[in-house]
Design an enzyme around this catalytic site. Structure first.
Site, PDB file in Angstrom:
ATOM      1  N   ASP A  18      14.518 -12.384 -66.239  1.00  0.00           N
ATOM      2  CA  ASP A  18      13.861 -11.076 -66.332  1.00  0.00           C
ATOM      3  C   ASP A  18      13.771 -10.661 -67.799  1.00  0.00           C
ATOM      4  OD1 ASP A  18      12.972  -8.479 -66.039  1.00  0.00           O
ATOM      5  OD2 ASP A  18      14.964  -7.706 -65.488  1.00  0.00           O
ATOM      6  N   ASN A  42      12.166  -7.775 -68.966  1.00  0.00           N
ATOM      7  CA  ASN A  42      11.973  -6.346 -69.264  1.00  0.00           C
ATOM      8  C   ASN A  42      12.932  -5.415 -68.528  1.00  0.00           C
ATOM      9  OD1 ASN A  42      10.958  -6.669 -66.740  1.00  0.00           O
ATOM     10  ND2 ASN A  42       9.004  -5.640 -67.124  1.00  0.00           N
ATOM     11  N   ASP A  46      10.207 -12.773 -64.461  1.00  0.00           N
ATOM     12  CA  ASP A  46       8.788 -12.609 -64.782  1.00  0.00           C
ATOM     13  C   ASP A  46       8.307 -13.741 -65.684  1.00  0.00           C
ATOM     14  OD1 ASP A  46       9.779 -11.797 -67.385  1.00  0.00           O
ATOM     15  OD2 ASP A  46      10.238  -9.867 -66.440  1.00  0.00           O
ATOM     16  N   ASP A  90      13.698  -4.871 -65.407  1.00  0.00           N
ATOM     17  CA  ASP A  90      13.464  -4.235 -64.097  1.00  0.00           C
ATOM     18  C   ASP A  90      14.170  -4.974 -62.965  1.00  0.00           C
ATOM     19  OD1 ASP A  90      11.941  -6.492 -63.851  1.00  0.00           O
ATOM     20  OD2 ASP A  90      10.057  -5.480 -63.386  1.00  0.00           O
ATOM     21  N   ASP A  94       1.466 -22.986 -57.151  1.00  0.00           N
ATOM     22  CA  ASP A  94       1.620 -22.957 -55.703  1.00  0.00           C
ATOM     23  C   ASP A  94       0.294 -22.487 -55.111  1.00  0.00           C
ATOM     24  OD1 ASP A  94       2.964 -22.819 -53.135  1.00  0.00           O
ATOM     25  OD2 ASP A  94       4.806 -22.532 -54.284  1.00  0.00           O
ATOM     26  N   HIS A 148      13.331 -23.447 -52.820  1.00  0.00           N
ATOM     27  CA  HIS A 148      13.552 -22.016 -52.557  1.00  0.00           C
ATOM     28  C   HIS A 148      13.708 -21.694 -51.072  1.00  0.00           C
ATOM     29  CE1 HIS A 148       9.399 -22.746 -51.733  1.00  0.00           C
ATOM     30  NE2 HIS A 148       9.262 -21.537 -51.216  1.00  0.00           N
ATOM     31  N   ASP A 149      13.493 -22.673 -50.207  1.00  0.00           N
ATOM     32  CA  ASP A 149      13.629 -22.449 -48.764  1.00  0.00           C
ATOM     33  C   ASP A 149      14.892 -23.091 -48.187  1.00  0.00           C
ATOM     34  OD1 ASP A 149      11.146 -21.160 -48.590  1.00  0.00           O
ATOM     35  OD2 ASP A 149      10.085 -23.062 -48.294  1.00  0.00           O
ATOM     36  N   ASP A 160       1.219 -25.014 -50.124  1.00  0.00           N
ATOM     37  CA  ASP A 160       2.083 -24.388 -49.120  1.00  0.00           C
ATOM     38  C   ASP A 160       1.619 -24.724 -47.697  1.00  0.00           C
ATOM     39  OD1 ASP A 160       4.265 -22.319 -48.877  1.00  0.00           O
ATOM     40  OD2 ASP A 160       2.726 -21.345 -47.665  1.00  0.00           O
TER      41      ASP A 160
END
Ligand code: GLC
Ligand code: CA
Length: 555
Positions: A24, A26, A32, A28, A101, A331-332, A202
């Site tokens: 990250d 920034n 990103d 939040d 992706d 990621h799954d 995907d």
């Protein structure tokens, strides 16, 4: 032996970034694009050739970007198109390619096409999606969505149902409609013209549905399975050949199709060496070795003999016909070291290196999921509130609220299998929030970041990171690792995974102890062979120490 056709993407090592959880920039709490740019040096040091970027397109984030509302814009959380263009440029300057992706089985329900489509039966976009009348006041058939509940959602405006294989905010596109294909191929060409280097597609095996939409077999007591009617459907190869002709063949791309439900025979079509469809696919057999009455949700660990049977079979069967992709997590999936290795303090490092050896010496293109190169582990959240993943949360409610599974059992299953294990923030250093963010992370950091992090790994010559670096260098240096044929050894062993790779008279021997005790094995006792890599400094002749891995080359 057939001579393997050479291609850059066969020689490459891919690194998957899940942008939300990577870095990250920034404060939040959400990773990103600028966060990725800031870590390109790190990836170059690791030595990878390609980044596969999980989706960065505009999205309301029902499924973390796998629900796209605008294919030609960047998600606000992640930055702007200018940031993307800079990422592409900077990555290329680092000699790293970018694979996007491509999520085109479905869009977000907030995509302009769907907003139009649902507005009336006569709308020109109506047939972009799959609309059916209900049956006797109920859904058109019994299909359950992968994310729980019915795969059909009734839309009050027209009283009809639309199909969503995933969440109800992910309506399936109707690939039967040639206009949908035109739109998708245009969009792909647009990205290719920008200079991207490929696509990870995907659930691409699901784009063609059996048009009679029959009921499916009921497995979990609630809904029928849609898999037989949506995976490897009747026109999927026709569509991919069309995509190949109209897009892929015009560029020099890496293409990898995520192919749930794929069989080896189907894979030979998707990833055929003739180049008529895709470069390679992700198969699922080795990550679906244990499943129970409620599908993938279980706390059982896979057995070595099953793992080897599946992996070896894919190696043998695709030889000379199609190309393999090699992965242990993404990621799954849960973290590789927690699922296939041993994430205890004592064995985490050594077993993570062993798994990497076993995978990276096989034939195919290896994929590293962010943090795998640090030996990151499952997070084992013990409260449902800690979970963010729609699949995990829906599954918990579906099975616990209906009384099919006890809450404490389901929590254990989530700890073992849940996708959030892979989605906790990348562990950069031992400062607050693992150096991932200055703000509050969107999902909790794994508390073991104080020990397991990139800064510590870079400072330690014996780290998992440096071991991966060496595996990548070896692959780049030795054609036998890329192109050699595969021959399994000790195929009945319950503790050792061993194999040869063969090329032009050379023999590479790979031996991996999958257990936490010493095993007898003399495959590495060859005085004429050269040791290429091992996770133990000292070799004990005739033995393999706990989780020992060793690779030797006989020229
Ligand atoms: C794929 C993605 C997964 C996503 C699903 C729906 O399996 O990898 O993350 O939830 O497709 O797009
Ligand atoms: Ca951010």
């Amino acid at each position: 032996m057939t001579e393997e056709k050479k291609a850059w993407w066969k020689e490459a090592v891919i690194y998957q970034i899940y942008p939300r959880s990577f870095a990250d920039s920034n404060g939040d709490g959400i990773g990103d694009l600028n966060g990725i740019i800031a870590h390109l040096d790190y990836l170059q040091t690791l030595g990878i050739d390609v980044i596969w970027l999980s989706p960065v397109y505009k999205s309301p984030n029902d499924d973390n970007g796998y629900d796209i509302s605008d294919y030609r814009n960047i998600m606000d959380d992640f930055g702007t198109m200018e940031d993307f263009d800079r990422l592409l440029l900077e990555a290329h300057r680092h000699n790293i390619k970018i694979v996007m992706d491509l999520v085109v089985n479905h869009t977000s329900d907030e995509h302009a096409w769907f907003v139009e489509s649902r507005s009336s039966k006569e709308n020109p976009y109506r047939d972009y999606y799959i609309w059916k009348e209900g049956k006797d006041g109920k859904e058109p058939n019994n299909w359950g969505s992968w994310f729980g509940g019915s795969a059909w959602e009734k839309d009050e405006r027209t009283g009809m149902y639309y199909l969503h294989c995933f969440s109800k905010k992910q309506p399936d596109l109707n690939w039967e409609n040639p206009k949908v294909r035109d739109e998708v191929f245009d969009m792909m060409n647009w990205w290719c013209e920008k200079g991207i280097d490929g696509f990870r597609m995907d659930v691409i095996s699901m784009i063609s549905k059996v048009q009679s939409f029959p009921d499916g077999p009921v497995e979990d007591g609630l809904y029928g399975s849609l898999a037989p009617y949506v995976c490897n459907g009747p026109r999927v190869h026709e569509y991919l050949k069309e995509m190949n002709k109209r897009v892929l063949s015009h560029y020099d791309l890496l293409t990898v199709g995520e192919a749930s439900g794929v069989t080896i025979d189907e894979a030979k079509k998707y990833a055929n060496n003739d180049g008529s469809e895709l470069g390679m696919i992700f198969q699922f057999e080795h990550v679906n070795l244990v499943s129970g009455p409620i599908g993938k949700w279980t706390d059982q660990k896979p057995q070595l003999k099953d793992f080897r049977r599946v992996m070896n079979q894919w190696q043998y069967e695709l030889e000379g016909k199609a190309w393999n992709s090699l992965y242990l997590d993404n990621h799954d999936q849960p973290r590789a070291v927690s699922r296939f290795g041993n994430d205890s303090k004592e064995y985490r490092v050594v077993s993570a290196k062993m798994l990497a050896t076993c995978l990276h010496m096989m034939k195919g293109t290896p994929y590293i999921y962010q943090g795998e190169e640090l030996g990151m582990t499952n997070v084992y959240f013990d409260k449902l509130e800690d979970y963010r993943d729609i699949e995990s949360i829906n599954a918990f409610h579906q099975y616990v609220d209906s009384g099919i599974v006890k809450a404490e059992d389901m929590m254990r299953y989530l700890q073992e299998i849940g996708r959030d294990n892979a989605r906790t923030p990348m562990q950069w250093d031992d400062s607050k929030n693992a150096g991932f963010t200055d703000g509050t992370p969107w999902i909790n950091v794994n508390p073991n970041y104080t020990e397991i992090n990139a800064k510590a790994a870079l400072a330690d010559p014996d780290s998992v990171f440096h071991y991966y670096q060496k595996l990548i260098r070896l692959r780049h240096a030795l054609p036998i690792i890329v192109y050699g044929t595969f021959q399994g050894l000790l195929e009945d062993s319950e503790s050792i995974y061993a194999y040869h790779r063969l090329l032009d008279g050379q023999i590479l021997t790979v031996v991996c102890n999958f257990t936490d005790h010493e095993q007898n094995c003399n495959l590495c006792d060859d005085p004429d062979a050269k040791e290429l890599i091992s996770n133990y400094k000292v070799y004990k002749a005739g033995k393999l120490q706990p989780y020992e891995a060793r690779v030797i080359l006989h020229e």
